[in-house]
Design an enzyme around this catalytic site. Structure first.
Site, PDB file in Angstrom:
ATOM      1  N   GLN A  84       0.808  -1.217   0.000  1.00 38.02           N
ATOM      2  CA  GLN A  84       0.000   0.000   0.000  1.00 38.02           C
ATOM      3  C   GLN A  84       0.840   1.265   0.000  1.00 38.02           C
ATOM      4  O   GLN A  84       0.296   2.363  -0.125  1.00 38.02           O
ATOM      5  CB  GLN A  84      -0.927   0.021   1.212  1.00 38.02           C
ATOM      6  CG  GLN A  84      -0.217   0.246   2.545  1.00 38.02           C
ATOM      7  CD  GLN A  84      -1.149   0.083   3.712  1.00 38.02           C
ATOM      8  OE1 GLN A  84      -1.517  -1.026   4.074  1.00 38.02           O
ATOM      9  NE2 GLN A  84      -1.532   1.197   4.327  1.00 38.02           N
ATOM     10  N   ARG A  89      -4.659   2.824   2.623  1.00 33.63           N
ATOM     11  CA  ARG A  89      -5.589   1.919   1.928  1.00 33.63           C
ATOM     12  C   ARG A  89      -5.458   0.472   2.370  1.00 33.63           C
ATOM     13  O   ARG A  89      -5.790  -0.450   1.616  1.00 33.63           O
ATOM     14  CB  ARG A  89      -5.362   2.019   0.423  1.00 33.63           C
ATOM     15  CG  ARG A  89      -5.588   3.394  -0.166  1.00 33.63           C
ATOM     16  CD  ARG A  89      -5.181   3.438  -1.632  1.00 33.63           C
ATOM     17  NE  ARG A  89      -3.752   3.207  -1.786  1.00 33.63           N
ATOM     18  CZ  ARG A  89      -3.172   2.756  -2.899  1.00 33.63           C
ATOM     19  NH1 ARG A  89      -3.920   2.503  -3.959  1.00 33.63           N
ATOM     20  NH2 ARG A  89      -1.867   2.584  -2.958  1.00 33.63           N
ATOM     21  N   CYS A  90      -5.033   0.224   3.605  1.00 29.98           N
ATOM     22  CA  CYS A  90      -4.870  -1.152   4.077  1.00 29.98           C
ATOM     23  C   CYS A  90      -6.170  -1.945   3.941  1.00 29.98           C
ATOM     24  O   CYS A  90      -6.171  -3.124   3.603  1.00 29.98           O
ATOM     25  CB  CYS A  90      -4.376  -1.171   5.518  1.00 29.98           C
ATOM     26  SG  CYS A  90      -5.367  -0.182   6.643  1.00 29.98           S
ATOM     27  N   TRP A  91      -7.301  -1.285   4.213  1.00 31.22           N
ATOM     28  CA  TRP A  91      -8.614  -1.930   4.119  1.00 31.22           C
ATOM     29  C   TRP A  91      -8.875  -2.454   2.706  1.00 31.22           C
ATOM     30  O   TRP A  91      -9.450  -3.536   2.525  1.00 31.22           O
ATOM     31  CB  TRP A  91      -9.705  -0.925   4.505  1.00 31.22           C
ATOM     32  CG  TRP A  91      -9.685   0.317   3.661  1.00 31.22           C
ATOM     33  CD1 TRP A  91      -8.899   1.421   3.840  1.00 31.22           C
ATOM     34  CD2 TRP A  91     -10.458   0.574   2.485  1.00 31.22           C
ATOM     35  NE1 TRP A  91      -9.137   2.357   2.862  1.00 31.22           N
ATOM     36  CE2 TRP A  91     -10.094   1.877   2.015  1.00 31.22           C
ATOM     37  CE3 TRP A  91     -11.433  -0.141   1.805  1.00 31.22           C
ATOM     38  CZ2 TRP A  91     -10.668   2.442   0.880  1.00 31.22           C
ATOM     39  CZ3 TRP A  91     -12.010   0.430   0.671  1.00 31.22           C
ATOM     40  CH2 TRP A  91     -11.626   1.706   0.225  1.00 31.22           C
ATOM     41  N   SER A  94      -6.295  -5.419   1.849  1.00 35.37           N
ATOM     42  CA  SER A  94      -6.714  -6.644   2.526  1.00 35.37           C
ATOM     43  C   SER A  94      -7.963  -7.221   1.874  1.00 35.37           C
ATOM     44  O   SER A  94      -8.055  -8.431   1.627  1.00 35.37           O
ATOM     45  CB  SER A  94      -6.982  -6.356   4.009  1.00 35.37           C
ATOM     46  OG  SER A  94      -5.817  -5.931   4.668  1.00 35.37           O
TER      47      SER A  94
END
Length: 380
Positions: A84, A89-91, A94
């Site tokens: 990322q 923007r980890c959501w 993932s």
């Protein structure tokens, strides 16, 4: 009688003023503060080092930089690593990794889904969420809590899996090869800052239209024109979203598994996911501040105005741990979020309480309470 009342009021003002200001830093207090912690020669050396280096680099515990044990007794099928970069923007990473994992497990292909594509729509939808929220609260005072929420946080790059499901169902998916990352998707802060300033400007204009009693039609027309400008800004920084493309799936060795086909983002979504995402998952969270085994919903914590708020069931960590283990044993990748900012060695990708020795910054001799250095384990 009036003279006595005046004297009493004057005395009260003097006493109140003295009391209100008694908590400030006085010159005597400042001299005492400066004398409590005089810089030693060692402190001066540390100060010189900090002037030219990051604290993390200087405080790194070299004795703890040992080889990492990468053995796990349960592993899911491996996929290419996604990064990322300098974004929140980890959501999305993932969520898209879970979607591609489910598809790859079914069809044995190598695939990476474009984060840039979905991020474009995420930012446009959040801009609309902000502007429509300003319209909805247009008759409330400017210092109203909800009004302040929209103006303080016009747009951001954070989110949850609810955002992945709402955005993917509405706009579809595309492979990374079709729409790769840009500098502004890898580094989101600057573009977000500029767009946020523009949204605040637009928000004030919309509030003015509401205050002047403009018709709903005129207000919506103005909002659409504003979103047209946001769309243009996103196109300049991220790139125009793909509308149609040709793609051939590949196996783990990079060989095509069949002829290339023509897709739209929506038809590619159907190929990868095969149906609705909403209603097929449960968000679980550990929030020790609130009672367990209850469901909570966070108002306005969503990605699209007509989408779903972040809704989760609050569970103890032991329950979540058992759910995670069951998912891994089933070969399913798990969407999960953690607070990894504490004691994380970013270069090694390794979180450990022993990664950094901060006692050189908080030395026992400087502790006014005589407690010395104390390490606390961060909560979940």
């Amino acid at each position: 009688m009036k003279r006595y009342i005046f004297l009493l009021i004057t005395l009260f003002v003097v006493v109140f003023t003295t009391t209100a200001q008694s908590g400030g830093i006085t010159p005597d207090m400042l001299r005492e503060i400066q004398n409590v912690q005089p810089l030693s020669p060692a402190d001066k050396a540390i100060s010189n080092a900090i002037a030219a280096n990051s604290i993390d680099a200087l405080a790194k515990n070299r004795d703890n930089a040992r080889a990492l044990d990468t053995y796990f007794n349960i592993e899911t099928p491996r996929q290419s690593i996604t990064d990322q970069q300098s974004s929140g923007r980890c959501w999305m990473f993932s969520g898209l990794n879970v979607l591609r994992s489910n598809f790859a497990q079914r069809d044995s292909v190598q695939l990476e889904l474009s984060q840039a594509y979905l991020f474009f729509w995420d930012q446009l939808e959040k801009a609309n969420l902000m502007l429509q929220g300003v319209i909805d609260t247009g008759k409330k005072p400017i210092d109203d809590q909800r009004v302040q929420f929209f103006f303080h946080h016009p747009i951001n790059d954070g989110g949850t899996f609810c955002g992945v499901s709402d955005l993917a169902e509405k706009y579809g998916l595309v492979p990374t090869e079709v729409m790769p990352e840009s500098y502004s998707t890898d580094n989101t802060s600057k573009a977000a800052s500029i767009i946020s300033s523009k949204l605040r400007e637009y928000g004030l204009q919309l509030r003015d239209m509401v205050a002047k009693g403009k018709s709903t039609k005129d207000i919506q027309k103005a909002k659409t024109e504003m979103l047209g400008q946001i769309y243009r800004m996103l196109t300049l920084t991220i790139g125009a979203p793909v509308q149609q493309f040709t793609y051939a799936f590949k196996d783990k060795d990079g060989k095509a598994k069949g002829p290339a086909k023509s897709y739209t983002p929506q038809s590619f979504y159907q190929e990868i996911v095969g149906g609705p995402l909403n209603g097929t998952f449960i968000m679980a969270m550990n929030d020790p501040r609130r009672p367990y085994y209850k469901t909570y919903e966070v108002e306005y914590d969503r990605h699209t105005y007509d989408g779903h708020n972040w809704c989760y069931v609050n569970l103890p960590m032991d329950d979540i741990e058992q759910m995670a283990i069951a998912s891994l044993k089933d070969g399913r990748k798990l969407y999960s979020s953690y607070d990894v900012g504490k004691f994380l060695d970013r270069k090694r990708g390794y979180a450990d309480l022993e990664n950094f020795d901060l006692r050189q910054w908080i030395h026992p001799r400087h502790d006014a309470h005589g407690c010395g250095y104390r390490r606390e384990r961060q909560g979940p």
